[in-house]
Design a protein around this motif. Structure first.
Motif, short mmCIF file in Angstrom:
data_model
loop_
_atom_site.label_atom_id
_atom_site.label_comp_id
_atom_site.label_asym_id
_atom_site.label_seq_id
_atom_site.Cartn_x
_atom_site.Cartn_y
_atom_site.Cartn_z
N GLN A 111 0.82 -1.21 0.00
CA GLN A 111 0.00 0.00 0.00
C GLN A 111 0.86 1.26 0.00
OE1 GLN A 111 -2.71 -0.47 3.30
NE2 GLN A 111 -3.66 -2.28 2.39
N ALA A 112 2.00 1.19 0.66
CA ALA A 112 2.91 2.34 0.63
C ALA A 112 3.66 2.43 -0.69
CB ALA A 112 3.91 2.23 1.79
N LEU A 113 4.10 1.29 -1.21
CA LEU A 113 4.85 1.30 -2.47
C LEU A 113 4.01 1.86 -3.61
CD1 LEU A 113 6.72 -2.14 -2.42
CD2 LEU A 113 7.62 0.11 -1.90
N PHE A 114 2.73 1.46 -3.67
CA PHE A 114 1.86 1.90 -4.76
C PHE A 114 1.05 3.14 -4.40
CE2 PHE A 114 1.97 -2.82 -5.81
CZ PHE A 114 2.97 -2.65 -6.76
N ILE A 161 7.84 -12.12 -13.42
CA ILE A 161 7.19 -11.64 -14.64
C ILE A 161 6.60 -10.25 -14.42
CG2 ILE A 161 5.36 -12.10 -16.31
CD1 ILE A 161 5.71 -15.08 -15.72
N VAL A 162 6.01 -10.04 -13.26
CA VAL A 162 5.43 -8.72 -12.95
C VAL A 162 6.52 -7.66 -12.92
CG1 VAL A 162 4.27 -7.37 -11.17
CG2 VAL A 162 3.44 -9.65 -11.74
N LEU A 163 7.68 -7.99 -12.35
CA LEU A 163 8.78 -7.02 -12.32
C LEU A 163 9.28 -6.69 -13.72
CD1 LEU A 163 10.80 -8.28 -9.21
CD2 LEU A 163 9.36 -6.25 -9.38
N LEU A 164 9.19 -7.64 -14.64
CA LEU A 164 9.56 -7.35 -16.03
C LEU A 164 8.62 -6.32 -16.63
CD1 LEU A 164 10.46 -10.90 -17.43
CD2 LEU A 164 12.02 -9.04 -16.80
N PHE A 165 7.35 -6.37 -16.25
CA PHE A 165 6.41 -5.33 -16.70
C PHE A 165 6.86 -3.96 -16.20
CE2 PHE A 165 3.59 -8.83 -17.64
CZ PHE A 165 2.76 -8.34 -18.63
N GLY A 166 7.39 -3.92 -14.98
CA GLY A 166 7.83 -2.65 -14.42
C GLY A 166 9.02 -2.05 -15.13
N GLY A 171 5.43 3.57 -19.73
CA GLY A 171 4.60 4.28 -18.77
C GLY A 171 5.23 4.31 -17.39
N SER A 172 4.45 4.72 -16.40
CA SER A 172 4.92 4.79 -15.03
C SER A 172 5.25 3.39 -14.52
CB SER A 172 3.84 5.42 -14.14
OG SER A 172 4.12 5.23 -12.78
N PRO A 173 6.41 3.21 -13.84
CA PRO A 173 6.75 1.88 -13.31
C PRO A 173 5.69 1.33 -12.37
CG PRO A 173 8.64 3.36 -13.22
CD PRO A 173 7.47 4.20 -13.60
N VAL A 174 5.13 2.19 -11.52
CA VAL A 174 4.11 1.73 -10.59
C VAL A 174 2.88 1.25 -11.34
CG1 VAL A 174 2.54 2.46 -8.75
CG2 VAL A 174 4.91 3.23 -8.73
N LEU A 175 2.44 2.04 -12.32
CA LEU A 175 1.26 1.66 -13.10
C LEU A 175 1.51 0.37 -13.87
CD1 LEU A 175 -1.56 2.28 -14.10
CD2 LEU A 175 -0.55 3.71 -15.90
N MET A 176 2.71 0.22 -14.45
CA MET A 176 3.01 -0.98 -15.22
C MET A 176 3.06 -2.21 -14.32
SD MET A 176 2.99 0.02 -18.26
CE MET A 176 3.48 -1.56 -18.96
#
Length: 365
Positions: A111-114, A161-166, A171-176
């Motif tokens: 919740q803090a990270l995002f 895999i999710v981190l690869l999206f980032g 776009g924004s790393p958080v959004l990706m």
């Protein structure tokens, strides 16, 4: 979703503002959790009075520390009570503490990270990935060790895999990361549904269904040891970096100006949280709402400083899970799945928290 107001904004309700009040609140939380644990170890078909549970635990602690020769207790409990408390209920209570505390801290960190109060461990896809690994092992009847290993393996694969999206620059790393988590969670959820559909309805399907809804029925010292190592490792990373989470919650630009690399820190924390969530899913199945509701409650009690939120979330989350597990195994003759109980309690309580927060914001507007 990645640009909501940070938690340390002036509108954030903080019922304990001074450091000594926050520390006193943490101590009260710890005492309450210990009391819940002692009572939980005495409840069940074979009841043990709380005072006898405490005496059994103290006697065992004296024996392990070799202080029994110096300070001994007069034995007022039976051998059956010792077996029930130490061999059956103690590992289950400790496992509930580890699972609940791990999920709560994971939710607070995400919740803090995002910078979004509605984020939970499910958002990064690790729960769905771990669930798929566990379901595969159960469907193939590979045993409990394979369930733990498969859950952990696919949970880690999902978060990688999710981190690869980032890393996508579009776009924004958080959004990706959020979008990647939604995609991966949906994909692995579909695979779980496929395995459930193909499972033998007379042999493996009941086991798959019950495991997916969450349970600590198979708790033992072995499963406790297997789970505690990765959970404590991941939580240790979050605990050490908890003061940086305060900076990250301000936003990427402010974090960079204060000398913190938000992208690198986000990857480290997400990896640590994924390790925790994968380990909890591996041993207890998928348990929702803990990582969403508990951080909100803790922030209401100790404020928005993550130096207190992180340990507070572990204490309250652990106590909450012990309470939920006790209800699930004592309310009826069998056991109610943990996911059902957490949803029945968590959903109304979360709605109450939203209403309370909204009313406070309106009064401060």
């Amino acid at each position: 979703p990645g640009h909501t107001t940070a938690y340390n904004s002036p509108q954030t309700p903080q019922t304990a503002t001074s450091p000594w009040k926050r520390n006193l609140t943490l101590v009260a939380m710890l005492i309450a959790t210990c009391a819940i644990a002692v009572v939980a170890m005495g409840l069940g078909r074979f009841g043990v009075p709380p005072n006898e549970v405490a005496r059994i635990l103290v006697a065992r602690a004296l024996e392990l520390t070799h202080l029994d020769a110096i300070a001994s207790l007069r034995q007022t409990w039976t051998a059956e009570e010792t077996t029930v408390v130490l061999n059956i209920r103690l590992p289950r209570v400790l496992l509930a503490l580890v699972v609940g505390g791990g999920l709560a801290v994971s939710g607070a960190g995400l919740q803090a990270l995002f910078r979004n109060p509605l984020v939970s461990p499910d958002i990064i896809g690790v729960s769905s990935g771990a669930a798929f690994g566990g379901v595969i092992a159960i469907a193939l009847s590979l045993g409990s060790v394979a369930v733990l290993g498969g859950s952990f393996l696919f949970g880690v694969v999902a978060v990688l895999i999710v981190l690869l999206f980032g890393q996508v620059r579009a776009g924004s790393p958080v959004l990706m990361i959020i979008l990647g988590g939604i995609v991966i969670a949906s994909f692995f959820s579909a695979l779980v549904s496929l395995v459930t559909f193909l499972a033998d309805p007379y042999t493996t399907l009941p086991a798959v269904t019950f495991w997916l809804m969450g349970s600590l029925a198979t708790a033992s010292y072995h499963s406790l040891a297997v789970t505690t190592v990765p959970v404590l490792l991941g939580l240790g990373v979050v605990f050490v970096l908890r003061w940086r989470i305060n900076i990250l919650a301000l936003g990427d630009e402010d974090a960079l100006s204060l000398g913190v690399n938000p992208r690198r820190l986000r990857v480290v924390l997400i990896t640590a949280i994924a390790l925790v969530v994968a380990a909890t899913v591996a041993v207890a199945g998928v348990i929702g709402w803990v990582g969403l509701v508990i951080p909100h409650l803790v922030r209401l009690l100790v404020g928005a400083d993550y130096r207190q939120v992180v340990p507070g979330s572990f204490i309250v989350g652990g106590g909450f899970m012990i309470l939920i597990d006790t209800v699930s195994r004592t309310a009826i003759t069998g056991e109610i799945p943990l996911g059902v109980v957490t949803a029945l309690i968590g959903a109304p309580f979360f709605a109450y928290l939203l209403i309370v927060n909204r009313n406070k914001e309106l009064r401060h507007a």
